[in-house]
Design an enzyme around this catalytic site. Sequence first.
Site, PDB file in Angstrom:
ATOM      1  N   SER A 273       4.062  -4.330 -26.662  1.00  0.00           N
ATOM      2  CA  SER A 273       5.042  -4.247 -28.082  1.00  0.00           C
ATOM      3  C   SER A 273       4.163  -5.013 -28.909  1.00  0.00           C
ATOM      4  O   SER A 273       3.644  -6.007 -28.677  1.00  0.00           O
ATOM      5  CB  SER A 273       6.280  -4.584 -28.060  1.00  0.00           C
ATOM      6  OG  SER A 273       6.966  -4.763 -29.157  1.00  0.00           O
TER       7      SER A 273
ATOM      8  N   TYR B  50      11.866 -10.871 -24.554  1.00  0.00           N
ATOM      9  CA  TYR B  50      11.151  -9.656 -24.736  1.00  0.00           C
ATOM     10  C   TYR B  50       9.559  -9.818 -24.995  1.00  0.00           C
ATOM     11  O   TYR B  50       8.588  -9.352 -24.428  1.00  0.00           O
ATOM     12  CB  TYR B  50      11.853  -8.689 -25.635  1.00  0.00           C
ATOM     13  CG  TYR B  50      11.220  -7.291 -26.017  1.00  0.00           C
ATOM     14  CD1 TYR B  50      11.511  -6.489 -25.037  1.00  0.00           C
ATOM     15  CD2 TYR B  50      10.304  -7.108 -26.958  1.00  0.00           C
ATOM     16  CE1 TYR B  50      10.918  -5.192 -25.284  1.00  0.00           C
ATOM     17  CE2 TYR B  50       9.872  -6.103 -27.161  1.00  0.00           C
ATOM     18  CZ  TYR B  50       9.994  -4.767 -26.389  1.00  0.00           C
ATOM     19  OH  TYR B  50       9.805  -3.534 -26.442  1.00  0.00           O
TER      20      TYR B  50
ATOM     21  N   LYS C 242       6.360  -8.897 -22.698  1.00  0.00           N
ATOM     22  CA  LYS C 242       5.377  -8.129 -23.317  1.00  0.00           C
ATOM     23  C   LYS C 242       3.827  -8.472 -23.453  1.00  0.00           C
ATOM     24  O   LYS C 242       3.090  -8.045 -23.282  1.00  0.00           O
ATOM     25  CB  LYS C 242       5.575  -7.196 -24.611  1.00  0.00           C
ATOM     26  CG  LYS C 242       7.058  -6.179 -24.545  1.00  0.00           C
ATOM     27  CD  LYS C 242       6.624  -5.178 -23.570  1.00  0.00           C
ATOM     28  CE  LYS C 242       7.840  -4.313 -23.255  1.00  0.00           C
ATOM     29  NZ  LYS C 242       7.620  -3.046 -22.467  1.00  0.00           N
TER      30      LYS C 242
ATOM     31  N   TYR D 287      17.821  -4.254 -40.690  1.00  0.00           N
ATOM     32  CA  TYR D 287      16.626  -4.924 -40.096  1.00  0.00           C
ATOM     33  C   TYR D 287      15.554  -3.911 -40.304  1.00  0.00           C
ATOM     34  O   TYR D 287      14.402  -4.178 -40.736  1.00  0.00           O
ATOM     35  CB  TYR D 287      16.627  -5.170 -38.656  1.00  0.00           C
ATOM     36  CG  TYR D 287      15.632  -5.648 -37.799  1.00  0.00           C
ATOM     37  CD1 TYR D 287      15.016  -6.935 -38.214  1.00  0.00           C
ATOM     38  CD2 TYR D 287      14.828  -4.691 -37.097  1.00  0.00           C
ATOM     39  CE1 TYR D 287      13.632  -7.276 -37.420  1.00  0.00           C
ATOM     40  CE2 TYR D 287      13.594  -5.020 -36.488  1.00  0.00           C
ATOM     41  CZ  TYR D 287      13.279  -6.151 -36.716  1.00  0.00           C
ATOM     42  OH  TYR D 287      11.855  -6.809 -35.927  1.00  0.00           O
TER      43      TYR D 287
END
Length: 173
Positions: A65, A78, A82, A123
């Site tokens: 990501s 996260y 990643k 967002y």
Amino acid sequence: EALGGRLDILVNNAGVTRDNLTMRMKDDDFASVLDTNLHGAFRCVRAAQKGMIRGKFGRIVLVGSVVGLYGSPGQTNYAASKSGLIGIARSMTRELGARNVTANVIAPGLIDTDMTRDLPAEYTETAVKQAIPAKRMGQPEEVAAVVSFLASDDSSYVSGNVINVDGGLGMGH
């Protein structure tokens, strides 16, 4: 391999989130995201590499990501999981490169998926308008095209790389 075939291409696309600011993040939320996103990829790579070594051919594609490259508030777990995929791919490149096995990471940005549809609309709208030079979310097919390239013979000299598929969101990272 259990069915008698050989595994030549591994695409690891696991990804879960348990977002929260670091000060509020529970240990279980940190651990569960790392277990799925990073430890899961490690397990898959470890299982796949034996046959790739024997067959003297393999393509490992880990889906990371853009968050793993530049971080994101509320996504410490996260981002860590990643970014760890880059270490796996680069280590595999050094361990298996002489055996015609490549390992790369794709770093998608905001892609129109179920996971991004769960994000607050304000967002994604702000990101598209202010942060993504392409001014749109990506489509799964655009990520799939890069996966296809990295899984093909055309990518035989591409290994240990991170390829952003993000409309310019993470450029420079």
